[in-house]
Design an enzyme around this catalytic site. Structure first.
Site, mmCIF file in Angstrom:
data_model
loop_
_atom_site.group_PDB
_atom_site.id
_atom_site.type_symbol
_atom_site.label_atom_id
_atom_site.label_comp_id
_atom_site.label_asym_id
_atom_site.label_seq_id
_atom_site.Cartn_x
_atom_site.Cartn_y
_atom_site.Cartn_z
ATOM 1 N N ASP A 1 7.838 -7.736 11.688
ATOM 2 C CA ASP A 1 8.757 -6.628 11.408
ATOM 3 C C ASP A 1 10.224 -6.971 11.704
ATOM 4 O O ASP A 1 10.586 -7.219 12.860
ATOM 5 C CB ASP A 1 8.385 -5.397 12.250
ATOM 6 C CG ASP A 1 6.947 -4.936 12.051
ATOM 7 O OD1 ASP A 1 6.062 -5.796 11.820
ATOM 8 O OD2 ASP A 1 6.696 -3.726 12.143
ATOM 9 N N GLU B 1 9.600 -3.302 7.285
ATOM 10 C CA GLU B 1 9.544 -1.831 7.413
ATOM 11 C C GLU B 1 10.630 -1.241 8.306
ATOM 12 O O GLU B 1 10.886 -0.038 8.243
ATOM 13 C CB GLU B 1 8.160 -1.373 7.898
ATOM 14 C CG GLU B 1 7.914 -1.684 9.353
ATOM 15 C CD GLU B 1 7.015 -0.652 10.038
ATOM 16 O OE1 GLU B 1 6.499 0.249 9.381
ATOM 17 O OE2 GLU B 1 6.843 -0.788 11.255
ATOM 18 N N ASN B 2 11.265 -2.063 9.158
ATOM 19 C CA ASN B 2 12.313 -1.541 10.055
ATOM 20 C C ASN B 2 13.670 -2.187 9.772
ATOM 21 O O ASN B 2 14.544 -2.200 10.637
ATOM 22 C CB ASN B 2 11.948 -1.789 11.520
ATOM 23 C CG ASN B 2 10.566 -1.299 11.868
ATOM 24 O OD1 ASN B 2 9.643 -2.093 12.017
ATOM 25 N ND2 ASN B 2 10.408 0.006 11.968
ATOM 26 N N HIS C 1 6.674 2.989 8.353
ATOM 27 C CA HIS C 1 8.074 3.366 8.153
ATOM 28 C C HIS C 1 8.578 3.130 6.717
ATOM 29 O O HIS C 1 9.772 3.297 6.465
ATOM 30 C CB HIS C 1 8.974 2.602 9.131
ATOM 31 C CG HIS C 1 8.858 3.089 10.547
ATOM 32 N ND1 HIS C 1 9.321 4.330 10.937
ATOM 33 C CD2 HIS C 1 8.324 2.519 11.656
ATOM 34 C CE1 HIS C 1 9.084 4.497 12.232
ATOM 35 N NE2 HIS C 1 8.468 3.416 12.688
ATOM 36 N N HIS D 1 -1.215 -3.581 9.407
ATOM 37 C CA HIS D 1 -0.178 -2.880 10.152
ATOM 38 C C HIS D 1 -0.851 -1.814 11.004
ATOM 39 O O HIS D 1 -1.161 -0.725 10.528
ATOM 40 C CB HIS D 1 0.799 -2.260 9.150
ATOM 41 C CG HIS D 1 2.101 -1.875 9.768
ATOM 42 N ND1 HIS D 1 3.088 -2.795 10.032
ATOM 43 C CD2 HIS D 1 2.575 -0.687 10.193
ATOM 44 C CE1 HIS D 1 4.119 -2.178 10.589
ATOM 45 N NE2 HIS D 1 3.826 -0.895 10.698
HETATM 46 FE FE FE2 Z 1 7.585 -1.981 12.748
HETATM 47 FE FE FE2 Z 2 5.058 0.216 11.975
#
Ligand code: FE2
Ligand code: FE2
Length: 276
Positions: A8, A39-40, A68, A153
């Site tokens: 991530d 995702e971040n 996310h 995930h």
């Molecule tokens: Fe994450």
């Molecule tokens: Fe996550």
């Protein structure tokens, strides 16, 4: 085949680490295929189209995600234009985007990437095990794809280990993401599938999961939010795993963590280092 997976990416410091280091890694390790969990990437919450393009330009072939993925509203529309951006496959039917794709490397090998989300201590999505089973039935290793990577995930290590054993011998690798903390359990399972509970994040480890530490600490103390979470901006550690695929079987021949920069101790996949 040589595959690198990066965990991530959190905020600007994580993106900077990827953009600065991935082109060099691709070249010096002669990587065939790179997957990055994004995702971040946008301020810690989701991903924008500009960042998708930035990560692809830096050398990612596929960007996976997780819970996310839709934090930035624009993702609901642009994800349909980007086959190389995946969201968890077990979201409800009708969710924009795809959870899997078959991607070609420069040498013509085909890699199936599957993004799936756990549901222990997480949202109650469709069964991740049955979702993976369906995809592996439809695309078998060395029949439909030369390598099969699963980004699982998930929060619970038990669910992740169970997934590893569930697909052992049928996928090249099961790589855990979401918890942002790299685990030390990288191994090749008895059937030949590489497994790690979490690849770790590409982000600043002087933080709480990549976020400025003050607000999370205060929330644990007082239970009252006083500010928004914001990504920590110190130097990121690039966290990922390296996979050497046995081209005859599509299973993992070697598997090791890679960590560079920032506060965590470095790790390089020795099996890729030039001799001497
Ligand atoms: Fe994450
Ligand atoms: Fe996550």
């Amino acid at each position: 085949m040589r595959i690198l997976f990066l965990g991530d990416v959190v905020g600007r410091s994580g993106r900077t680490a990827v953009v600065e280091q991935l082109p060099l890694l691709r070249e010096c390790y002669r990587l065939d295929f790179v997957v990055v969990n994004g995702e971040n990437a946008a301020g810690g919450f989701g991903i924008t189209e500009a960042i998708v393009n930035e990560l692809l330009d830096a050398g990612a072939d596929v960007i996976t995600s997780g819970n996310h993925v839709f934090d930035q509203r624009e993702t609901l529309t642009f994800i349909e234009r980007h086959d190389s951006l995946l969201r968890p496959i077990n979201f409800p039917p009708g969710t924009p985007g795809k959870g899997t794709g078959l991607f070609k490397t420069k040498t013509g090998a085909e890699v199936l990437v599957l993004n799936v989300q756990g549901r222990v201590f997480m949202a109650d999505l469709d069964d991740p095990f049955r979702a993976v089973e369906r995809e592996l039935d439809a695309c078998r290793l060395k029949e439909g794809a030369d390598a099969i990577l699963i980004d699982f995930h998930a929060e619970a290590t038990s669910e992740k280990e169970a997934m590893g054993h569930f697909v052992d011998g049928r996928a090249t690798a099961v790589i855990g993401t979401h918890t942002h903390v790299p685990t030390a359990d990288e191994q090749i399972l008895p059937g030949g599938t590489a497994y790690i509970s979490d690849a770790g994040m590409c982000g600043d480890f002087n933080s709480v999961l990549g976020m400025d530490k003050e607000e999370p600490v205060q929330r644990f103390l007082t239970k009252i939010p006083t500010a928004r979470f914001a990504p920590s901006l110190g130097e990121a550690t690039l966290c990922g795993v390296a996979i050497e695929v046995d081209d005859a079987t599509g299973l993992a021949r070697a598997f090791a963590p890679l960590r560079r920069g920032g506060r965590l101790s470095p790790a390089e996949p020795g099996f890729w280092l030039p001799e001497g």
